[in-house]
Design an enzyme around this catalytic site. Structure first.
Site, PDB file in Angstrom:
ATOM      1  N   LYS A 104      30.709 -37.566  19.927  1.00 52.94           N
ATOM      2  CA  LYS A 104      28.998 -37.332  19.967  1.00 52.94           C
ATOM      3  C   LYS A 104      28.487 -36.142  19.938  1.00 52.94           C
ATOM      4  O   LYS A 104      28.836 -35.624  20.807  1.00 52.94           O
ATOM      5  CB  LYS A 104      28.497 -38.473  20.843  1.00 52.94           C
ATOM      6  CG  LYS A 104      26.935 -38.395  20.428  1.00 52.94           C
ATOM      7  CD  LYS A 104      26.026 -39.379  21.692  1.00 52.94           C
ATOM      8  CE  LYS A 104      25.695 -38.256  22.745  1.00 52.94           C
ATOM      9  NZ  LYS A 104      24.592 -37.171  22.209  1.00 52.94           N
ATOM     10  N   GLY A 107      28.951 -30.708  29.544  1.00 51.40           N
ATOM     11  CA  GLY A 107      27.535 -30.777  29.541  1.00 51.40           C
ATOM     12  C   GLY A 107      26.990 -30.681  31.128  1.00 51.40           C
ATOM     13  O   GLY A 107      27.834 -29.735  31.724  1.00 51.40           O
ATOM     14  N   THR A 148      25.981 -30.593  34.992  1.00 50.93           N
ATOM     15  CA  THR A 148      26.592 -31.338  36.215  1.00 50.93           C
ATOM     16  C   THR A 148      26.028 -32.676  36.485  1.00 50.93           C
ATOM     17  O   THR A 148      26.509 -33.518  36.856  1.00 50.93           O
ATOM     18  CB  THR A 148      26.536 -30.370  37.253  1.00 50.93           C
ATOM     19  OG1 THR A 148      27.215 -29.025  37.079  1.00 50.93           O
ATOM     20  CG2 THR A 148      26.976 -30.932  38.533  1.00 50.93           C
ATOM     21  N   GLU A 204      33.750 -31.077  31.945  1.00 49.52           N
ATOM     22  CA  GLU A 204      33.351 -29.360  31.860  1.00 49.52           C
ATOM     23  C   GLU A 204      31.773 -29.179  32.084  1.00 49.52           C
ATOM     24  O   GLU A 204      31.240 -29.527  31.038  1.00 49.52           O
ATOM     25  CB  GLU A 204      33.783 -28.694  30.595  1.00 49.52           C
ATOM     26  CG  GLU A 204      35.245 -29.029  30.084  1.00 49.52           C
ATOM     27  CD  GLU A 204      35.977 -27.931  30.505  1.00 49.52           C
ATOM     28  OE1 GLU A 204      35.609 -26.935  31.283  1.00 49.52           O
ATOM     29  OE2 GLU A 204      37.275 -27.770  30.089  1.00 49.52           O
ATOM     30  N   CYS A 231      27.897 -21.809  29.508  1.00 51.37           N
ATOM     31  CA  CYS A 231      28.213 -22.387  30.876  1.00 51.37           C
ATOM     32  C   CYS A 231      28.711 -21.402  31.813  1.00 51.37           C
ATOM     33  O   CYS A 231      28.433 -21.296  33.079  1.00 51.37           O
ATOM     34  CB  CYS A 231      29.255 -23.605  30.880  1.00 51.37           C
ATOM     35  SG  CYS A 231      30.530 -23.221  29.648  1.00 51.37           S
ATOM     36  N   GLU A 262      21.444 -22.986  37.745  1.00 50.22           N
ATOM     37  CA  GLU A 262      21.726 -22.448  36.333  1.00 50.22           C
ATOM     38  C   GLU A 262      20.568 -22.383  35.657  1.00 50.22           C
ATOM     39  O   GLU A 262      19.716 -23.262  35.298  1.00 50.22           O
ATOM     40  CB  GLU A 262      22.761 -23.539  35.645  1.00 50.22           C
ATOM     41  CG  GLU A 262      23.269 -23.224  34.519  1.00 50.22           C
ATOM     42  CD  GLU A 262      24.182 -24.200  33.674  1.00 50.22           C
ATOM     43  OE1 GLU A 262      24.008 -25.082  33.758  1.00 50.22           O
ATOM     44  OE2 GLU A 262      25.522 -23.990  33.431  1.00 50.22           O
TER      45      GLU A 262
HETATM   46  P1  NAD Z   1      23.341 -32.584  28.997  1.00 50.51           P
HETATM   47  O1  NAD Z   1      24.283 -32.905  29.971  1.00 50.51           O
HETATM   48  O2  NAD Z   1      21.992 -32.882  29.020  1.00 50.51           O
HETATM   49  O3  NAD Z   1      23.953 -33.274  27.718  1.00 50.51           O
HETATM   50  C1  NAD Z   1      25.351 -33.140  27.283  1.00 50.51           C
HETATM   51  C2  NAD Z   1      25.728 -34.295  26.335  1.00 50.51           C
HETATM   52  O4  NAD Z   1      25.885 -35.337  27.267  1.00 50.51           O
HETATM   53  C3  NAD Z   1      25.029 -34.582  25.378  1.00 50.51           C
HETATM   54  O5  NAD Z   1      25.309 -34.835  24.007  1.00 50.51           O
HETATM   55  C4  NAD Z   1      23.947 -35.640  25.688  1.00 50.51           C
HETATM   56  O6  NAD Z   1      23.501 -36.314  24.739  1.00 50.51           O
HETATM   57  C5  NAD Z   1      25.057 -36.484  26.385  1.00 50.51           C
HETATM   58  N1  NAD Z   1      24.535 -37.217  27.808  1.00 50.51           N
HETATM   59  C6  NAD Z   1      23.249 -37.244  28.128  1.00 50.51           C
HETATM   60  N2  NAD Z   1      23.410 -38.237  29.215  1.00 50.51           N
HETATM   61  C7  NAD Z   1      24.371 -38.884  28.845  1.00 50.51           C
HETATM   62  C8  NAD Z   1      24.878 -40.046  29.724  1.00 50.51           C
HETATM   63  N3  NAD Z   1      24.210 -40.550  30.728  1.00 50.51           N
HETATM   64  N4  NAD Z   1      26.180 -40.528  29.343  1.00 50.51           N
HETATM   65  C9  NAD Z   1      26.697 -40.119  28.284  1.00 50.51           C
HETATM   66  N5  NAD Z   1      26.469 -38.829  27.722  1.00 50.51           N
HETATM   67  C10 NAD Z   1      25.491 -38.322  28.021  1.00 50.51           C
HETATM   68  O7  NAD Z   1      23.889 -31.156  28.872  1.00 50.51           O
HETATM   69  P2  NAD Z   1      23.265 -30.074  27.769  1.00 50.51           P
HETATM   70  O8  NAD Z   1      21.932 -29.626  28.069  1.00 50.51           O
HETATM   71  O9  NAD Z   1      23.372 -30.555  26.336  1.00 50.51           O
HETATM   72  O10 NAD Z   1      24.189 -28.701  27.779  1.00 50.51           O
HETATM   73  C11 NAD Z   1      23.992 -27.951  28.849  1.00 50.51           C
HETATM   74  C12 NAD Z   1      24.908 -28.109  29.846  1.00 50.51           C
HETATM   75  O11 NAD Z   1      26.252 -27.916  29.491  1.00 50.51           O
HETATM   76  C13 NAD Z   1      24.728 -26.920  30.978  1.00 50.51           C
HETATM   77  O12 NAD Z   1      24.665 -27.146  32.070  1.00 50.51           O
HETATM   78  C14 NAD Z   1      26.211 -26.133  30.792  1.00 50.51           C
HETATM   79  O13 NAD Z   1      26.671 -25.458  31.707  1.00 50.51           O
HETATM   80  C15 NAD Z   1      27.023 -27.039  30.167  1.00 50.51           C
HETATM   81  N6  NAD Z   1      28.375 -26.723  29.400  1.00 50.51           N
HETATM   82  C16 NAD Z   1      29.427 -26.538  30.097  1.00 50.51           C
HETATM   83  C17 NAD Z   1      30.556 -26.078  29.456  1.00 50.51           C
HETATM   84  C18 NAD Z   1      31.792 -25.950  30.249  1.00 50.51           C
HETATM   85  O14 NAD Z   1      32.869 -25.882  29.254  1.00 50.51           O
HETATM   86  N7  NAD Z   1      32.024 -26.191  31.468  1.00 50.51           N
HETATM   87  C19 NAD Z   1      30.482 -25.668  28.170  1.00 50.51           C
HETATM   88  C20 NAD Z   1      29.133 -25.835  27.389  1.00 50.51           C
HETATM   89  C21 NAD Z   1      28.149 -26.336  28.192  1.00 50.51           C
END
Ligand code: NAD
Length: 489
Positions: free
Chosen positions: A196, A248, A250, A270, A304, A401
């Site tokens: 997704k 995504g 934390t 991640e 990230c 962050e």
């Molecule tokens: P987010 O957690 O809001 O969303 C990430 C994904 O999770 C989206 O596809 C979203 O639709 C989905 N999602 C949301 N709620 C969910 C749930 N309850 N169950 C399952 N899926 C759900 O994050 P974001 O705002 O899209 O991305 C930014 C974050 O991602 C930042 O904190 C960043 O540090 C992190 N990130 C980490 C890495 C890594 O490799 N560690 C890489 C890129 C981004």
């Protein structure tokens, strides 16, 4: 004014215009549909609901995309399960590898188109999507294609077993790259996939779906859907999904961890980061300044592993800050499709609001804000590259962050103070060390709790290197041999 002089000025203006339009990426041959359906079982499948994906640089609608409901997720998982049992798990590993090689080559052929679409949907500079995102996507597919028939050497087990259907959820900052990090090793190990995209950046994953369809990959091996957190939660809780790979925030990582706690699903997370970028007084200052700039302003700081906390040794603080301010003012901020752009648009209004709220908290708590003198475009979501000095360790901007082009500057006197401050975070994803002394770098590196530590460079990636975090930055690794182990049972 003489006619000669005025025609000379006209010519100069025309040349200027020519130069400016030359620097804009040509989008004429980019094929985008007004509407994208779900990619389930190798076919485009309509859903009951659609939502818009917009260009964050001008707020214009690019396309409509399907919203996957619980029923759609179920269809995608069933298709992946059928493909796993009937085709993929029994396919000779070499054949699996050939499909992944083919997909890699096909992305390579359309690299420019992918780069433009990624920049349109994310707001990231075309320079970066062309030189970083898409080439790194391709290298991951090639790398894992090569592993498909050598898994026993990766895990020292003569009979490595796949897991089954894996559910993969990606964020919006590097949509296709995060998808490649997940799809390529999953397929190489003999699993099938339901993936997704994030709410605001579904387009390059659907472009990948077009390639997957064209590649002849057996139907149902990769299913690509779009939706929101609810859609993601349906993937997570689906009983036929045997592993979740999530990238995504934390906060969402914790929700997912709780959701799978009483199941036997495998999980990799991640998550976020607040990396320390440590500059010692013996470092090459100019190189370090470039590294700091790359560490925090790359992809508008929506990274990230961004080097968002600069730790600079007190003796060189003023020099580094002066050079940084000069450098910030030279960054070109604007249209992501301009080849000269260094800092593009913030991905969404929600993200811009979050950044602005944290910037306000920084000034409210007593830090000093320095912003680039650039002029921002009138429409779209924009944030000036900036830095904060006079930051206390307790300030929110030193701990949370920001995920934007905002650097927090802290200082230290001794290497042990640098280590202490670097580790003073709930995160542990990445760090940077700038020093002329190899022995110092090694000593400091050993004491820092972070998954990736760069020395005299920042934000360098290779498909052969594992990536992942400690503490609240998650667990499990993507990339390298370690990434293979996560997709075997
Ligand atoms: P987010 O957690 O809001 O969303 C990430 C994904 O999770 C989206 O596809 C979203 O639709 C989905 N999602 C949301 N709620 C969910 C749930 N309850 N169950 C399952 N899926 C759900 O994050 P974001 O705002 O899209 O991305 C930014 C974050 O991602 C930042 O904190 C960043 O540090 C992190 N990130 C980490 C890495 C890594 O490799 N560690 C890489 C890129 C981004």
């Amino acid at each position: 004014m003489s006619t000669e002089k005025s025609s000379a000025i006209k010519k100069k203006n025309q040349n200027y215009k020519l130069k400016y339009s030359d620097s804009l990426e040509d989008t004429k041959h980019i094929k985008l549909l007004p509407q994208y359906d779900l990619f389930i079982n190798g076919k485009w499948t309509k859903s009951k609901k659609y939502f818009n994906t917009i260009n964050p640089a001008n707020e214009e609608i690019i396309s409509k995309v399907a919203y996957a409901s619980e029923t759609d997720v179920d269809a995608a998982v069933n298709s992946a399960e059928k493909a796993y049992n009937n085709v993929w798990k029994n396919m000779p590993a070499k054949e699996r590898g050939k499909y992944i090689f083919r997909i890699a080559r096909m992305i390579q052929e359309k690299a420019r188109e992918f780069a433009v679409i990624e920049s349109l949907d994310c707001g990231k500079p075309i320079n970066e999507s062309k030189s970083f995102d898409i080439p790194t996507v391709i290298s991951h597919f090639f790398y894992y294609a090569g592993w498909a028939d050598k898994l026993e050497y990766a895990v020292h087990n003569k009979d490595p077993k796949s897991i089954g259907v894996v559910g993969q959820i990606v964020p919006w900052n590097f949509p296709l790259l995060m998808a490649a990090w997940k799809i390529a090793p999953a397929l190489a190990c003999g699993n099938t996939v339901v993936i997704k995209s994030a709410e605001t950046t579904p387009l390059t994953l659907y472009k990948l779906a077009e390639i997957i369809q064209e590649s002849g990959l057996p139907q149902g091996v990769v299913n690509i859907i779009s939706g929101d957190g609810f859609t993601g939660s349906c993937i997570v809780k689906h009983p036929k999904v045997k592993k979740i790979a999530f990238t995504g925030s934390t906060d969402v990582g914790k929700i997912i961890m709780k959701a799978v706690a009483d199941t036997d699903k495998k999980l990799t997370l991640e998550l976020g980061g607040k990396a320390a970028n440590i500059v010692f007084e013996d470092a090459s200052i100019d190189d370090a300044v470039e590294g700091i700039v790359k560490g925090i302003y790359f992809n508008q700081g929506e990274v990230c592993c961004a080097g968002s906390r600069l730790l600079v040794q007190e003796s060189i603080r003023d020099t580094v800050i002066k050079k940084l301010k000069d450098r910030i003012n030279k960054l070109v901020v604007g249209n992501p499709l301009n080849k000269n752009t260094d800092v593009g648009a913030i991905n969404s209004k929600a993200q811009l609001n979050k950044i602005n709220e944290l910037i306000k908290s920084g000034t409210r708590e007593g830090s000093t804000l320095y912003e680039s003198k650039c002029t921002l475009p009138g429409k779209g979501y924009w944030c000036k590259p900036s830095l904060f000095t006079n930051v206390a360790a307790s300030h929110r901007i030193a701990n949370e962050e920001i995920f934007g082009p905002v650097l927090t500057v802290l200082t230290f006197r001794t290497p042990s103070e640098a280590v202490e401050k670097a580790n003073n975070t709930c995160y542990g994803l990445s760090a940077g060390i700038w020093t002329d002394k190899g022995s110092k770098a090694l000593k400091v590196m050993k004491k820092i709790k972070a998954g990736v530590i760069w020395t005299n460079t920042f934000n360098k990636f290779s498909p052969a290197s594992p990536f992942g975090g400690y503490k609240e930055s998650g667990f499990g690794r993507e990339g390298g041999i370690q990434g293979i182990k996560e997709y075997l049972s």
